[in-house]
Design a protein around this motif. Structure first.
Motif, short mmCIF file in Angstrom:
data_model
loop_
_atom_site.label_atom_id
_atom_site.label_comp_id
_atom_site.label_asym_id
_atom_site.label_seq_id
_atom_site.Cartn_x
_atom_site.Cartn_y
_atom_site.Cartn_z
N ALA A 1 -23.36 22.33 74.12
CA ALA A 1 -24.02 23.45 73.46
C ALA A 1 -23.04 24.21 72.58
CB ALA A 1 -24.63 24.38 74.50
N GLU A 2 -21.80 24.25 73.00
CA GLU A 2 -20.79 24.99 72.26
C GLU A 2 -20.35 24.26 71.00
OE1 GLU A 2 -17.71 25.51 75.08
OE2 GLU A 2 -18.88 26.83 76.41
N GLU A 3 -20.21 22.92 71.07
CA GLU A 3 -19.65 22.19 69.94
C GLU A 3 -20.68 21.40 69.14
OE1 GLU A 3 -16.07 20.06 70.39
OE2 GLU A 3 -15.32 21.27 72.05
N ALA A 4 -21.76 20.96 69.79
CA ALA A 4 -22.83 20.19 69.12
C ALA A 4 -22.25 19.10 68.21
CB ALA A 4 -23.73 21.12 68.32
N PRO A 5 -21.66 18.06 68.76
CA PRO A 5 -21.01 17.02 67.96
C PRO A 5 -21.99 16.34 67.00
CG PRO A 5 -21.36 16.27 70.22
CD PRO A 5 -21.66 17.74 70.20
N GLN A 6 -21.49 16.03 65.82
CA GLN A 6 -22.30 15.40 64.78
C GLN A 6 -22.05 13.90 64.66
OE1 GLN A 6 -24.61 17.35 63.04
NE2 GLN A 6 -23.95 18.78 64.65
N ALA B 1 -17.37 11.69 68.64
CA ALA B 1 -17.15 13.03 69.17
C ALA B 1 -18.02 13.27 70.40
CB ALA B 1 -17.45 14.08 68.10
N ALA B 2 -19.24 12.73 70.38
CA ALA B 2 -20.12 12.90 71.54
C ALA B 2 -19.55 12.20 72.77
CB ALA B 2 -21.51 12.35 71.21
N PHE B 3 -19.02 11.00 72.60
CA PHE B 3 -18.40 10.30 73.72
C PHE B 3 -17.19 11.07 74.26
CE2 PHE B 3 -20.26 6.10 72.15
CZ PHE B 3 -21.20 6.04 73.18
N ARG B 4 -16.41 11.67 73.34
CA ARG B 4 -15.24 12.45 73.78
C ARG B 4 -15.68 13.65 74.62
NH1 ARG B 4 -13.37 16.96 71.97
NH2 ARG B 4 -14.55 16.85 70.00
N LEU B 5 -16.70 14.36 74.15
CA LEU B 5 -17.19 15.51 74.90
C LEU B 5 -17.81 15.09 76.23
CD1 LEU B 5 -18.90 18.07 72.49
CD2 LEU B 5 -16.81 18.33 73.81
N LEU B 6 -18.49 13.94 76.21
CA LEU B 6 -19.09 13.46 77.46
C LEU B 6 -18.02 13.23 78.51
CD1 LEU B 6 -21.50 12.44 79.08
CD2 LEU B 6 -21.21 10.20 77.98
N ALA B 7 -16.91 12.64 78.11
CA ALA B 7 -15.81 12.42 79.06
C ALA B 7 -15.29 13.75 79.61
CB ALA B 7 -14.69 11.64 78.38
N GLU B 8 -15.22 14.76 78.75
CA GLU B 8 -14.74 16.06 79.21
C GLU B 8 -15.74 16.73 80.15
OE1 GLU B 8 -13.57 18.62 76.03
OE2 GLU B 8 -12.45 17.05 74.99
N ALA B 9 -17.03 16.41 79.98
CA ALA B 9 -18.06 17.02 80.81
C ALA B 9 -18.14 16.42 82.21
CB ALA B 9 -19.43 16.88 80.12
N LEU C 1 -13.70 7.37 79.16
CA LEU C 1 -14.67 7.36 80.25
C LEU C 1 -14.16 6.64 81.50
CD1 LEU C 1 -17.89 6.66 78.14
CD2 LEU C 1 -17.23 8.82 79.21
N SER C 2 -13.51 5.50 81.34
CA SER C 2 -13.05 4.75 82.52
C SER C 2 -11.95 5.49 83.27
CB SER C 2 -12.55 3.37 82.11
OG SER C 2 -11.39 3.45 81.31
N ARG C 3 -11.37 6.50 82.65
CA ARG C 3 -10.33 7.29 83.32
C ARG C 3 -10.93 8.39 84.20
NH1 ARG C 3 -5.42 6.11 80.72
NH2 ARG C 3 -5.69 4.97 78.77
#
Length: 473
Positions: free
Chosen positions: A92-97, A101-109, A145-147
């Protein structure tokens, strides 16, 4: 809530894999991936939903819809916002385009200290619509993700595309374990629907073991109860499921649909299929059959013997689709005008003859699962034999390999009639056909719905024994 039936093995595999992920928390690469494939409406999503419900871990379930890359990314963001991942607010904060970037945020989530589950359903849509999706997925998995202690489930209904995802020359090769989900088997149906063994096989032939269709079957009810109710409802699952599945895989104007109709109507040879499909050219028919067999909708089979043969036969691989094409699709107009009784009468007239051939692939699968049994050895290949003129047809042939065997292990006959057991006349015909196939006195096997009244077969199976092939032993 309706009781979840079957899928014990698959649920156990998923649970054990998630436990392995949880046990590896804190290691360098605790993540694991499973590639789950199966035909449409076979219950892949329901299986995973049940697994997530039982696991209770944080999860994301995203389903691609076949839209543009931008639309799919928007849907992913929405799915994350409704997930139970602890870091979902990041989106919600970054809304990747971009997908990277979406995969990177998903890993952080994803959580670091406990396991989670991420599901991407209908992956073939993303492979088709998102440029370089496989490469982006591979980089995201390897680097991010695998990490994390995550179980990534990639689900797809297009069998050939899901198989290709793991090919050696594709980016995601060997990064996930493959799991194939088939329909509910006859033993599942017997338990789920409260049916006797013979009736469970009837249910398998009509519903194809598809859970959505099976839910409409009254518990303990007969085949005719089910058909009468389904044909009285123009939007019943029995009537609409096939069209929805085919519409998702084959556009209405595609020649593959016409060829499939011809095969579903009972045509089995290349020449007869071409004629029934409107006299299509050899090249067009070859292309259409390659598409259908590639998608596992149609099976192309050769006679099983010790001699090479070019007498290829085609059949619809899915039991439900075979029934729908034979009895329902040609008469949808009368069902829609509330004359399903006419369709039901047609099924009653032709049922015994249609069932006799339709049950044979299921019988062969059951035998392959049961053996070794009753003095018969395990058979790596269980098929059938026929000649061009059909003067010799053998329902069951067991061999050491297919389609050209080095050694035949048994031959047999299937007689699936309700009031006619396998008798001495049937045995004489089986002896005659065995002699036309081989000079060796290979064992004789009989599968009969109504028993056997003669001596001679080495092994005999009825519906109850055959049902045991799918029951836990």
């Amino acid at each position: 809530m309706q009781r979840f039936i079957g899928r014990r093995h698959q649920l156990r595999v998923l649970s054990e894999t998630l436990a392995s992920v949880g046990g590896a928390v804190g290691s360098a690469r605790p993540g694991e991936c499973i590639l789950l494939r199966g035909r449409r409406r076979v219950g892949k999503s329901s299986l995973v939903e049940e697994f997530i419900r039982r696991s209770g871990v944080p999860s994301l379930f995203f389903t691609a819809a076949g839209g543009s890359a931008e639309d799919e990314l928007t849907e992913l963001l929405d799915s994350v916002s409704h997930s139970t991942l602890p870091g979902r607010a990041l989106f919600a904060e970054e809304a990747p385009q971009q997908w990277n970037a979406a995969f990177r945020l998903l890993a952080e989530a994803l959580p670091d200290d406990r396991p989670s589950v991420v599901v991407i359903d209908e992956v073939p849509y993303l492979m088709d619509r998102v440029d370089a999706f496989e490469g982006m997925l591979q980089r995201a998995w390897d680097r991010l993700l695998s990490r994390k202690p995550v179980l990534l489930l990639l689900i797809g209904s297009d069998l050939s595309m899901m198989e290709a995802l793991n090919d050696y020359d594709r980016p995601f090769h060997q990064r996930g374990r493959e799991m194939v989900l088939g329909p509910l088997n006859p033993a599942d149906l017997a338990e789920m629907l409260g049916l006797e063994p013979a009736e469970a096989f009837d249910a398998a032939l009509v519903t194809g073991g598809l859970p959505l269709i099976c839910r409409d079957w009254p518990h303990g009810g007969s085949l005719w109860d089910f058909l009468e109710a389904s044909l009285a409802n123009p939007i019943s699952a029995l009537l609409v499921s096939a069209e929805r599945s085919l519409g998702a895989e084959f556009p209405p104007q595609a020649m593959s649909r016409e060829v499939l109709k011809a095969i579903g109507a009972g045509e089995r040879t290349f020449t007869n299929i071409a004629r029934a499909a409107g006299g299509v050219s050899h090249t067009t028919l070859t292309r259409a059959t390659e598409v259908l067999t590639g998608k596992r909708v149609v099976a192309a089979e050769l006679p099983l013997s010790t001699r090479p043969s070019k007498e290829r036969r085609y059949r619809v691989a899915d039991s439900y689709l075979r029934f729908w094409l034979a009895f329902l699709e040609p008469h949808m107009a009368e069902v829609e005008r509330m004359r399903g009784d006419l369709t039901l009468g047609r099924v009653r007239e032709q049922w015994t003859a249609w069932r006799g051939r339709a049950v044979e692939p299921l019988v062969r699968e059951g035998l392959a699962r049961l053996l070794p049994d009753q003095g018969l050895p395990a058979a790596p290949a269980v098929g059938a034999y026929w000649t061009r003129s059909n003067d010799v047809e053998i329902d069951l042939v067991g061999a050491d390999r297919e389609p050209v065997a080095k050694r035949l292990l048994f031959v047999g006959s299937v007689k699936w009639l309700e009031k006619s057991p396998f008798d001495s006349h049937d045995l004489a015909a089986l002896h005659k056909h065995r002699a036309a196939l081989t000079d060796e006195p290979v064992p004789l096997v009989v599968v009969s719905r109504s028993g056997v009244t003669c001596d001679g077969p080495q092994a005999v199976y009825g519906p109850a024994e055959l049902l045991g092939a799918w029951q836990r032993r």
